[in-house]
Design an enzyme around this catalytic site. Structure first.
Site, PDB file in Angstrom:
ATOM      1  N   SER A 683      -1.763   9.085   5.406  1.00 33.60           N
ATOM      2  CA  SER A 683      -2.042   8.142   4.495  1.00 33.60           C
ATOM      3  C   SER A 683      -1.815   8.750   2.957  1.00 33.60           C
ATOM      4  O   SER A 683      -0.946   8.786   2.437  1.00 33.60           O
ATOM      5  CB  SER A 683      -3.656   7.721   4.836  1.00 33.60           C
ATOM      6  OG  SER A 683      -4.096   6.783   4.147  1.00 33.60           O
ATOM      7  N   ASP A 756       0.232  -1.397  10.762  1.00 35.26           N
ATOM      8  CA  ASP A 756      -0.684  -0.704   9.738  1.00 35.26           C
ATOM      9  C   ASP A 756      -1.477  -1.608   9.574  1.00 35.26           C
ATOM     10  O   ASP A 756      -0.977  -2.994   8.557  1.00 35.26           O
ATOM     11  CB  ASP A 756      -0.097   0.098   9.022  1.00 35.26           C
ATOM     12  CG  ASP A 756      -0.788   0.934   8.164  1.00 35.26           C
ATOM     13  OD1 ASP A 756      -2.141   0.793   8.048  1.00 35.26           O
ATOM     14  OD2 ASP A 756      -0.355   1.985   7.831  1.00 35.26           O
ATOM     15  N   HIS A 790      -2.965   1.998  11.660  1.00 37.63           N
ATOM     16  CA  HIS A 790      -2.907   3.182  10.627  1.00 37.63           C
ATOM     17  C   HIS A 790      -3.046   4.329  11.282  1.00 37.63           C
ATOM     18  O   HIS A 790      -2.524   5.627  10.794  1.00 37.63           O
ATOM     19  CB  HIS A 790      -4.018   3.023   9.842  1.00 37.63           C
ATOM     20  CG  HIS A 790      -3.896   3.804   8.388  1.00 37.63           C
ATOM     21  ND1 HIS A 790      -2.839   3.695   7.849  1.00 37.63           N
ATOM     22  CD2 HIS A 790      -4.893   4.770   7.762  1.00 37.63           C
ATOM     23  CE1 HIS A 790      -2.946   4.751   6.598  1.00 37.63           C
ATOM     24  NE2 HIS A 790      -4.234   5.375   6.715  1.00 37.63           N
TER      25      HIS A 790
END
Length: 818
Positions: A683, A756, A790
């Site tokens: 991330s 995601d 994610h």
């Protein structure tokens, strides 16, 4: 429960691309056996403490789900991900076993009558501790349902409470009544029929309007939004629920008509229900959390007796991280009163840039049933309301904070005696971990509501992380709210890390703790502070080391300076049996995540503990100890902006300086070869990785998972950055590694979940970054994991992630030379 699939149908195969080849579909790959063993290591169960604090529900954590589970049908509507088979939010991990552990006898007991193939989703103790309710996700072919079950604690026997399936899209679908006589549930409405089918034929163009009003509002980027009216009707179908009260014999009574209830909670006296209902118009640019809502109080027949607020659709907030909604927010029942509502209201229209009278930003108000009298002001806050801990008429603790300055204050108020002036209990910066007082200990009252555990002399217990220059040392304090004097009851001591999981008695002398050391995984203990020091501990659990092959990993918490004087912290981990004199330097993987600060002092504080278990997880970098790499885990990458300076104005020089300091330290220690170091992150850590490869030659390779690389695609802010692109164009452009893809000369592996759902990290970010590097003749590989969000969930995906990472490190790092 879930058998791994070694070969997938062609349409589910893994997509990869590299400069040496075009698109590939080679199926999921397995990493070396040493990495597979980490993925398949046994997990510790999850525990839930009973209201009387003498019994634990033990929920066995199952193995990772297979891709067949993760690839189930999924609807993406208004920011939600919905499993249409079960009319619930999408999830892929469930409890597979349930038992009880008696704290007094330390004996575990089995439960009879559990559903075959248990898939436990949520659980909740009845306030009187006679029952435990849980939801079980039942699947039969293409059909499924979320079922409500209860366990009779005395009989240790489970039974299905109602044949009607729960609706668990927006909530878990059930809550106990305060008197423990039954539950308030959300059912899938009987007779609702089948979900509306999309025609596939558009009824016309999709239009959206914006009218000039002169107000700048933050419009963050979101995935899974509504796209048209067909989506809207499908969304309404799945969020419509029927409230009902179900007693312990399964007898039911409907509560009003079906509605789009996003939240329902019953008052402590059991006479009223607070409901929040989603209202039209909907939006195509914000998720359901920003849709309009009706906030109402109903009686137990579903009749509205009081309207608290009609909240409009909110497409964006005013600028700044201290911006909030205009009007009523955070409505909830006061825990220590029969039926009183409490909420906050911004006095600046939710806009932190607006001047306010007397400096008051937020009011906290309260109104008691039958809601005929006007609300009373409980507190006037100069910052934003950050929650309240209820105790009794003369004691409640209310918190406020201001992100811009990181300021934090806690006040004691007397909600039953509002003429009593508030008393300041604590003030400081919430970045300052060394001086954090801890959080007040709460316990469930007879109605099941959390309340302050108040002792003699108006004292409370505070449970804290205990950050020190030597590392975290968790503590338990007793604080007098009248004299402000503290007494330390417990603090973790070397060579162990011991954390208070729960306080088991009212005077804070009997604790449930977790205790660990670098070579011992966390286990649960009873600590009796009334006994002599050497005899206080009694072991409750005996979980074995999950990866015994790595039990001799060497771990050290290290400190080192950045060039500007900021002190940095990292965890250095070395493979078992490593000897520097014999083995020399090793290839290294660094794994980090930058964080913003408002002071160099806070940024310099030590994080973590040298006495925590040397856990080796498949998710972090430590897995590669099994492959002979040295690991620098979580090295500090602080981005500091003191005073009026914004941290990101100097993001790149600070990022590079932190990386240089980390590299110099591991080279100085003789454990890493300067020319064989990789950097990685997930991330925002992936974003960091892209920038370090674009602006330095410190690393031979990068591993970037689920990141964002072009900040113009998140134009209304990201992380702690609160300025929109149009106010800080140079910052956005400078921080975007996509703009400097031509400078990336070292090998970059990009991994991303193809589905995601995280705000800002669209899969497009990785696709465009790879396209740029490939087009510019650089070295990169893009791996898109099918059906993953994610964070990756399927066993096949995790194994393939490790396969790709290992192959990349072997090719570009292990055998690299100067």
């Amino acid at each position: 429960m879930n058998q791994p699939l070694s070969v997938l149908p062609l349409n589910l195969g893994l997509m990869a691309a590299a400069p040496q080849a075009g698109a590939q579909e080679g199926g999921y790959q397995l990493p070396p056996a040493a990495l597979q063993a980490i993925v398949d290591a046994a997990r510790a169960p999850a525990l839930s403490l009973s209201p009387q604090r003498n019994l634990l529900a033990v929920v066995q954590t199952p193995a990772l789900p297979g891709i067949a589970e993760v690839a189930q049908p999924e609807l993406k509507l208004a920011g939600l991900r919905i499993n249409p088979r079960t009319c619930s939010s999408s999830r892929f991990s469930f409890g597979s076993e349930l038992a009880f552990l008696d704290l007094a006898t330390r004996k575990q007991s089995r439960i009879r009558g559990l559903p075959r193939g248990l898939r436990l989703s949520d659980l909740s103790w009845s306030p009187d501790q006679r029952y435990l309710a849980f939801s079980h996700v039942s699947l039969k072919g293409d059909r499924g349902a979320v079922e409500l079950w209860v366990v009779d604690i005395a009989e240790r026997k489970a039974r299905k409470l109602s044949p009607q399936p729960l609706s668990a899209v927006l909530t878990r679908g059930f809550n106990w009544l305060p008197d423990s006589s039954g539950l308030l549930v959300h059912w899938r409405p009987a007779g609702i029929g089948k979900a509306p089918l999309a025609t596939g034929i558009p009824s016309g163009p999709i239009a959206q309007d914006s009218s000039a009003d002169g107000h700048v509002r933050q419009l963050r980027t979101y995935q899974d939004l509504l796209k048209n009216e067909e989506d809207a009707r499908l969304f309404e179908f799945y969020v419509t629920v029927q409230m009902a009260i179900v007693d312990l014999h399964g007898n039911t009574r409907l509560v009003g008509a079906p509605g789009q209830f996003s939240r329902t909670s019953i008052a402590p006296n059991g006479q009223y229900i607070l409901t929040q209902s989603i209202t039209r118009p909907y939006s195509y640019i914000v998720p359901v959390s920003s849709f309009g809502e009706r906030v109402e109080v109903r009686d137990l027949h579903g009749v509205v007796v009081h309207t608290v607020a009609n909240l409009p659709l909110e497409e964006g907030l005013p600028q700044g991280n201290d911006a909030v909604s205009e009007g009523v927010r955070h409505v909830s029942w006061r825990a220590d009163a029969p039926a009183s509502l409490a909420w906050a209201e911004a006095q600046d229209g939710g806009d932190p840039a607006r001047d306010v009278i007397d400096g008051v930003r937020d009011l906290v108000l309260m109104q008691a049933a039958p809601f005929r009298e006007p609300p009373l002001v409980v507190a006037r806050l100069t910052m934003r309301y950050a929650g309240i801990a209820w105790g009794r008429d003369d004691v409640a603790l209310i918190n406020e904070r201001w992100h811009k300055t990181r300021a934090y204050q806690q006040w004691m108020i007397a909600p039953g005696h509002l003429s009593t002036p508030p008393q300041l209990i604590h003030a400081g910066s919430y970045e300052d971990r060394y001086n954090s007082p801890g959080s007040p200990v709460m316990r469930a009252d007879v109605n099941g509501f959390p309340r302050l555990l108040i002792g003699p002399g108006t004292t409370v217990l505070l449970d804290g992380a205990g950050a020190t220059p030597e590392g975290d040392r968790p503590f338990l304090d007793r604080l007098s709210l009248t004299t402000k004097q503290k007494q330390r009851l417990f603090q973790s001591a070397a060579p162990y890390f011991e954390n208070v999981a729960a306080v088991l008695n009212d005077d804070g002398t009997l604790l449930l703790t977790t205790r660990e050391s670098p070579s011992e995984r966390p286990n649960y203990y009873l600590r009796d502070l009334n006994k002599p020091e050497g005899g206080q501990l009694t072991a409750l659990t005996h979980y074995p080391h999950p990866t015994p092959q790595l039990k001799d990993v060497v771990k050290e918490q290290i400190r080192y300076p950045r060039a500007d004087g900021v002190e940095l912290t990292a965890t250095l981990m070395l493979p078992p049996a490593y000897d520097a004199a014999r083995d020399g330097t090793l290839p290294m993987l660094m794994w980090a995540y930058p964080q913003e600060f408002k002071s160099a002092g806070a940024a310099s504080q030590t994080t973590g503990s040298p006495y925590r278990f040397s856990a080796v997880s498949y998710w972090g970098p430590a897995a590669f100890l099994a492959m002979g790499y040295a690991v620098l885990d979580n090295p500090s990458f602080p981005i500091v902006g003191s005073g009026d300076d914004e941290p990101n104005d100097t993001y790149l020089p600070q990022l590079v300086a932190s990386a240089e300091a980390a590299v110099e330290e591991v080279v100085r220690r003789g454990v890493a070869d300067r020319h064989r170091i990789a950097i990685g992150g997930h991330s925002y850590g992936a974003f960091m990785t892209g920038n370090l490869l674009a602006h330095t030659r410190l690393f031979r390779a990068g591993i970037a998972r689920s990141g964002a690389y072009n900040r113009t695609l998140t134009p209304f802010g990201f992380q702690a950055e609160e300025r929109p692109f149009w106010q800080a164009q140079e910052v956005y452009q400078a921080m975007s590694p996509f703009n400097y893809a031509d400078r990336i000369k070292d090998a970059l592996l990009l991994i991303h979940g193809a589905e995601d759902s995280n705000s800002g990290t669209f899969p497009l970010q990785s696709e465009r970054m790879f396209q740029a590097i490939k087009g510019l003749g650089g070295t990169a590989r893009l791996v898109m994991l099918p059906n993953e969000s994610h964070a990756y969930r399927a066993r096949e995906s995790i194994l393939h992630m490790l396969y790709e990472t290992n192959a990349w490190l072997e090719k570009y790092v292990r055998h690299a030379s100067a």
